[in-house]
Scaffold this motif. Structure first.
Motif, mmCIF file in Angstrom:
data_model
loop_
_atom_site.group_PDB
_atom_site.id
_atom_site.type_symbol
_atom_site.label_atom_id
_atom_site.label_comp_id
_atom_site.label_asym_id
_atom_site.label_seq_id
_atom_site.Cartn_x
_atom_site.Cartn_y
_atom_site.Cartn_z
ATOM 1 N N SER A 356 0.821 -1.214 0.000
ATOM 2 C CA SER A 356 0.000 0.000 0.000
ATOM 3 C C SER A 356 0.856 1.265 0.000
ATOM 4 C CB SER A 356 -0.924 0.017 1.226
ATOM 5 O OG SER A 356 -1.856 -1.031 1.171
ATOM 6 N N VAL A 357 1.956 1.262 0.742
ATOM 7 C CA VAL A 357 2.697 2.508 0.968
ATOM 8 C C VAL A 357 3.943 2.663 0.108
ATOM 9 C CG1 VAL A 357 1.875 2.553 3.365
ATOM 10 C CG2 VAL A 357 4.124 1.578 2.874
ATOM 11 N N ILE A 358 4.350 1.607 -0.616
ATOM 12 C CA ILE A 358 5.657 1.611 -1.259
ATOM 13 C C ILE A 358 5.826 2.733 -2.284
ATOM 14 C CG2 ILE A 358 4.942 -0.100 -2.986
ATOM 15 C CD1 ILE A 358 8.449 0.324 -1.387
ATOM 16 N N ALA A 359 4.771 3.090 -3.024
ATOM 17 C CA ALA A 359 4.904 4.130 -4.053
ATOM 18 C C ALA A 359 5.000 5.526 -3.444
ATOM 19 C CB ALA A 359 3.723 4.069 -5.026
ATOM 20 N N ASN A 360 4.616 5.635 -2.168
ATOM 21 C CA ASN A 360 4.570 6.944 -1.504
ATOM 22 C C ASN A 360 5.513 6.986 -0.308
ATOM 23 O OD1 ASN A 360 3.348 9.497 -1.709
ATOM 24 N ND2 ASN A 360 1.930 9.041 -0.041
ATOM 25 N N ILE A 361 6.555 6.136 -0.345
ATOM 26 C CA ILE A 361 7.365 5.870 0.851
ATOM 27 C C ILE A 361 8.049 7.123 1.403
ATOM 28 C CG2 ILE A 361 9.507 5.243 -0.348
ATOM 29 C CD1 ILE A 361 7.959 3.299 2.577
ATOM 30 N N ARG A 362 8.404 8.060 0.514
ATOM 31 C CA ARG A 362 9.118 9.253 0.984
ATOM 32 C C ARG A 362 8.266 10.126 1.899
ATOM 33 N NH1 ARG A 362 12.353 11.228 -4.507
ATOM 34 N NH2 ARG A 362 13.706 9.393 -4.678
ATOM 35 N N ASP A 378 -2.559 4.973 6.711
ATOM 36 C CA ASP A 378 -2.832 5.016 5.271
ATOM 37 C C ASP A 378 -3.212 3.638 4.738
ATOM 38 O OD1 ASP A 378 -2.430 7.701 5.175
ATOM 39 O OD2 ASP A 378 -0.557 7.637 4.030
ATOM 40 N N THR A 379 -2.567 2.599 5.269
ATOM 41 C CA THR A 379 -2.919 1.239 4.842
ATOM 42 C C THR A 379 -4.355 0.914 5.235
ATOM 43 O OG1 THR A 379 -0.626 0.515 5.078
ATOM 44 C CG2 THR A 379 -2.299 -1.210 5.017
ATOM 45 N N GLN A 380 -4.758 1.332 6.416
ATOM 46 C CA GLN A 380 -6.135 1.088 6.844
ATOM 47 C C GLN A 380 -7.118 1.850 5.965
ATOM 48 O OE1 GLN A 380 -6.623 -1.299 9.187
ATOM 49 N NE2 GLN A 380 -8.732 -1.182 8.425
ATOM 50 N N TRP A 381 -6.691 3.041 5.516
ATOM 51 C CA TRP A 381 -7.537 3.804 4.577
ATOM 52 C C TRP A 381 -7.722 3.025 3.279
ATOM 53 C CZ3 TRP A 381 -6.636 5.553 -0.370
ATOM 54 C CH2 TRP A 381 -7.622 6.398 -0.913
ATOM 55 N N SER A 385 -11.408 2.010 2.320
ATOM 56 C CA SER A 385 -12.003 2.724 1.188
ATOM 57 C C SER A 385 -12.109 1.848 -0.055
ATOM 58 C CB SER A 385 -11.194 3.982 0.864
ATOM 59 O OG SER A 385 -9.874 3.661 0.502
ATOM 60 N N MET A 386 -11.188 0.902 -0.202
ATOM 61 C CA MET A 386 -11.216 0.002 -1.353
ATOM 62 C C MET A 386 -11.996 -1.285 -1.061
ATOM 63 S SD MET A 386 -9.365 1.556 -3.705
ATOM 64 C CE MET A 386 -9.813 3.162 -3.079
ATOM 65 N N HIS A 387 -12.483 -1.441 0.173
ATOM 66 C CA HIS A 387 -13.233 -2.638 0.578
ATOM 67 C C HIS A 387 -12.406 -3.903 0.344
ATOM 68 C CE1 HIS A 387 -16.659 0.030 0.919
ATOM 69 N NE2 HIS A 387 -16.533 0.365 -0.346
ATOM 70 N N SER A 401 -7.230 -12.713 -3.122
ATOM 71 C CA SER A 401 -7.795 -12.968 -4.448
ATOM 72 C C SER A 401 -7.331 -11.876 -5.403
ATOM 73 C CB SER A 401 -9.321 -12.972 -4.372
ATOM 74 O OG SER A 401 -9.799 -11.673 -4.049
ATOM 75 N N GLY A 402 -7.468 -12.140 -6.711
ATOM 76 C CA GLY A 402 -7.031 -11.171 -7.719
ATOM 77 C C GLY A 402 -7.726 -9.828 -7.577
ATOM 78 N N GLY A 403 -9.027 -9.854 -7.288
ATOM 79 C CA GLY A 403 -9.768 -8.607 -7.140
ATOM 80 C C GLY A 403 -9.276 -7.784 -5.973
ATOM 81 N N ASN A 404 -8.979 -8.445 -4.857
ATOM 82 C CA ASN A 404 -8.484 -7.727 -3.690
ATOM 83 C C ASN A 404 -7.063 -7.214 -3.897
ATOM 84 O OD1 ASN A 404 -10.606 -7.736 -1.588
ATOM 85 N ND2 ASN A 404 -10.502 -9.942 -1.866
ATOM 86 N N GLN A 405 -6.234 -7.969 -4.628
ATOM 87 C CA GLN A 405 -4.905 -7.477 -4.982
ATOM 88 C C GLN A 405 -5.026 -6.190 -5.793
ATOM 89 O OE1 GLN A 405 -2.806 -10.563 -7.081
ATOM 90 N NE2 GLN A 405 -2.726 -11.937 -5.321
ATOM 91 N N GLN A 406 -5.948 -6.204 -6.761
ATOM 92 C CA GLN A 406 -6.123 -5.032 -7.621
ATOM 93 C C GLN A 406 -6.574 -3.818 -6.816
ATOM 94 O OE1 GLN A 406 -4.816 -4.699 -10.359
ATOM 95 N NE2 GLN A 406 -6.202 -4.721 -12.088
ATOM 96 N N LYS A 407 -7.438 -4.033 -5.838
ATOM 97 C CA LYS A 407 -7.915 -2.919 -5.009
ATOM 98 C C LYS A 407 -6.772 -2.306 -4.202
ATOM 99 C CE LYS A 407 -12.485 -4.970 -4.380
ATOM 100 N NZ LYS A 407 -13.383 -5.575 -3.366
ATOM 101 N N VAL A 408 -5.884 -3.164 -3.701
ATOM 102 C CA VAL A 408 -4.728 -2.654 -2.947
ATOM 103 C C VAL A 408 -3.849 -1.788 -3.849
ATOM 104 C CG1 VAL A 408 -2.594 -3.284 -1.737
ATOM 105 C CG2 VAL A 408 -4.705 -4.544 -1.277
ATOM 106 N N ILE A 409 -3.624 -2.246 -5.087
ATOM 107 C CA ILE A 409 -2.772 -1.485 -6.010
ATOM 108 C C ILE A 409 -3.416 -0.139 -6.351
ATOM 109 C CG2 ILE A 409 -1.599 -1.485 -8.239
ATOM 110 C CD1 ILE A 409 -1.699 -4.556 -8.150
ATOM 111 N N ILE A 410 -4.724 -0.147 -6.579
ATOM 112 C CA ILE A 410 -5.411 1.130 -6.846
ATOM 113 C C ILE A 410 -5.267 2.062 -5.645
ATOM 114 C CG2 ILE A 410 -7.659 2.214 -7.246
ATOM 115 C CD1 ILE A 410 -8.458 -0.305 -8.822
ATOM 116 N N GLY A 411 -5.466 1.506 -4.440
ATOM 117 C CA GLY A 411 -5.306 2.312 -3.227
ATOM 118 C C GLY A 411 -3.898 2.858 -3.088
#
Length: 499
Positions: A356-362, A378-381, A385-387, A401-411
């Motif tokens: 969840s946080v790797i792209a925004n780590i700075r 932020d991870t809890q958000w 928010s992504m359910h 599952s694939g759908g939940n992986q995708q939601k994490v990446i979008i988040g």
């Protein structure tokens, strides 16, 4: 009298800490039939197959192959008994030849103990001739298209004298003509008496190719029916446990002023996009359609900077930007959801928090350290928010599952607060229920004023969620259709314009 079933799984249960993944599940596959296995992501399909192949030890139940009880200790053991699987994510040695990939780990030997390349070639050629696969066994497998590589995996399964073949999302990356070739091979194997388990979220395909259909939901067996007695709506209702009248949510976004102008964009290295120009508006969902090889992905990568451009200009909010790297793109307000989720999207061994946080780590730096409190917040958000369905933030993302992986990446990307979100096949390999949630997320992002570009191979999806559709053809922009004027026929006419 021989048993009419090639596979019988009965009473299969599997428990993981905190969750019962399978509860008294059954699956019976008749010889010489295609048996589709349907269910939302998280329904237990993958877990059931892992129990079959011995990757997981089942807690209860029995597995019979041609009437005999079996308990495979791993995929190799299953292969030796004629049970094979072609995975959605192909695992092949790309630098080696086709025939070496097929016979890897069991090369034929001469009397001197050296590899018998002549026999390996002839045996591969014989299988290819039988399946009507037109490929040179000596060709390097890395040079093949995804569809050709899938055909090689099916040929490999046949080389084990397969009795049961499992196909996991086999058409997720294929164009219509490639799907037709795959179905031709499937029908031939069916005629030869092979039992086939077909796992897919494309319901129209399931009804076309299947003899029987089993529905799973939340780790339970729901029903098994003849395909001829089903409709897509009946399958959806059983999969989600509720009636879904609409496949797409109501649109609430309202496109406004231009947020990005792309002018005469041409990629540095061919094949790529060629002289592409278009505008993207705030609050707009702009679809990108085209056949396989139309350079849809290359267009997004060139805009984002993971692929360099030779010429052209990208203007954001009236200012010219130069995305030479992904870091530049992030600073300029871009985010890119990649096509291959497992290869270039998730860090499989990492936790939900890490992903969840790797792209925004700075943004989490506090002196020499990172703020655990802010990262957890932020991870809890993202989860809320992504359910995202997950036991905890510490759960490894590869177990979702694939759908939940995708939601994490979008988040993850939303945490970077992008103005322009580029999404490449955002619902590939995701079930209808999770797709609807992803569509809602995309619509909500556009409603907040973000510019969204969506590449998709599914024309009904583009027609259902987009405001306009940009059609690519062999690297060129063939045209842009307003959604009120767009049809599948018009999209196809443009898609073949430069072929």
């Amino acid at each position: 009298m021989t048993n009419s079933y090639v596979l019988e799984m009965s009473g299969i249960s599997k428990q993981f800490p905190g969750v019962k993944a399978l509860d008294d599940v059954q699956l019976k596959v008749r010889k010489g039939t295609v048996h589709s296995l349907c269910g939302e992501n998280g329904a237990g399909k993958s877990t059931l197959m892992k129990c079959l192949f011995g990757i997981y030890n089942k807690d209860a139940g029995e597995i019979k192959l041609e009437g005999e009880s079996v308990n495979f200790t791993g995929p190799k053991h299953a292969l030796e008994h004629g049970v094979s699987m072609v995975h959605q994510e192909l695992n092949q040695v790309l630098q080696r030849s086709i025939m070496e990939n097929i016979w890897l780990g069991r090369f034929p030997r001469t009397k001197l103990g050296t590899v018998d390349t002549k026999k390996m070639y002839n045996d591969t050629k014989a299988i290819f001739d039988e399946l009507e696969i037109k490929a040179d066994p000596k060709a390097r497998i890395g040079k093949l298209s995804v569809s050709e590589r899938q055909m090689v995996e099916i040929a490999k399964a046949v080389s084990y004298n397969t009795k049961l073949l499992v196909l996991d999302e086999p058409t997720s990356s294929l164009a219509n003509e490639e799907v037709a070739q795959l179905f031709k091979i499937i029908n031939k194997l069916r005629d030869d008496g092979v039992g086939i388990i077909y796992i897919s979220h494309k319901l129209e395909e399931i009804l076309e190719i299947s003899d029987d259909v089993t529905i799973m939901r939340d780790g339970h067996w729901i029903s098994t029916n003849k395909a001829e007695d089903l409709t897509t709506q009946k399958i959806i209702n059983m999969m989600v446990g509720r009636t879904m009248e609409n496949r797409f949510p109501p649109k609430t976004n309202k496109p406004g002023d231009v947020i990005m102008s792309v002018k005469n964009l041409t990629g540095m290295y061919m094949p790529s996009c060629i002289d592409v120009s278009f505008d993207l508006r705030k609050g707009e969902i702009l679809g990108v359609a085209g056949l396989v090889g139309s350079r849809r992905t290359e267009l997004l990568e060139t805009i984002f900077g993971t692929a360099h451009h030779r010429s052209g200009e990208i203007i954001v909010n009236g200012k010219s930007v130069n995305n030479k790297t992904s870091q530049d793109a992030l600073k300029n307000g871009f985010a890119l959801l990649t096509e291959e989720r497992r290869a270039t999207g998730i860090f499989g061994v990492g936790s939900i928090l890490f992903n969840s946080v790797i792209a925004n780590i700075r943004s989490y730096k506090r002196g020499l350290f990172l703020s655990n409190k802010k990262m957890k917040g932020d991870t809890q958000w993202v989860i809320d928010s992504m359910h995202v369905k997950t036991p905890s933030q510490k759960t490894k993302i590869k177990s979702l599952s694939g759908g939940n992986q995708q939601k994490v990446i979008i988040g993850r990307w939303l945490l970077t607060k992008p103005d322009i979100l580029l999404m490449d096949e955002p619902t590939r390999g995701i079930d209808v229920g999770a797709k609807y949630e992803i569509y809602e997320l995309i619509n909500n992002l556009a409603a907040e004023g973000k510019g969204v570009m969506v590449v998709s191979s599914e024309m009904p999806e583009l027609l259902g969620i987009c405001d306009r559709i940009l059609v690519m053809s062999n690297g060129h922009m063939a045209g842009i259709l307003d959604i009120k004027d767009a049809t599948q026929e018009k999209i196809m006419e443009l898609a073949v314009k430069y072929v």
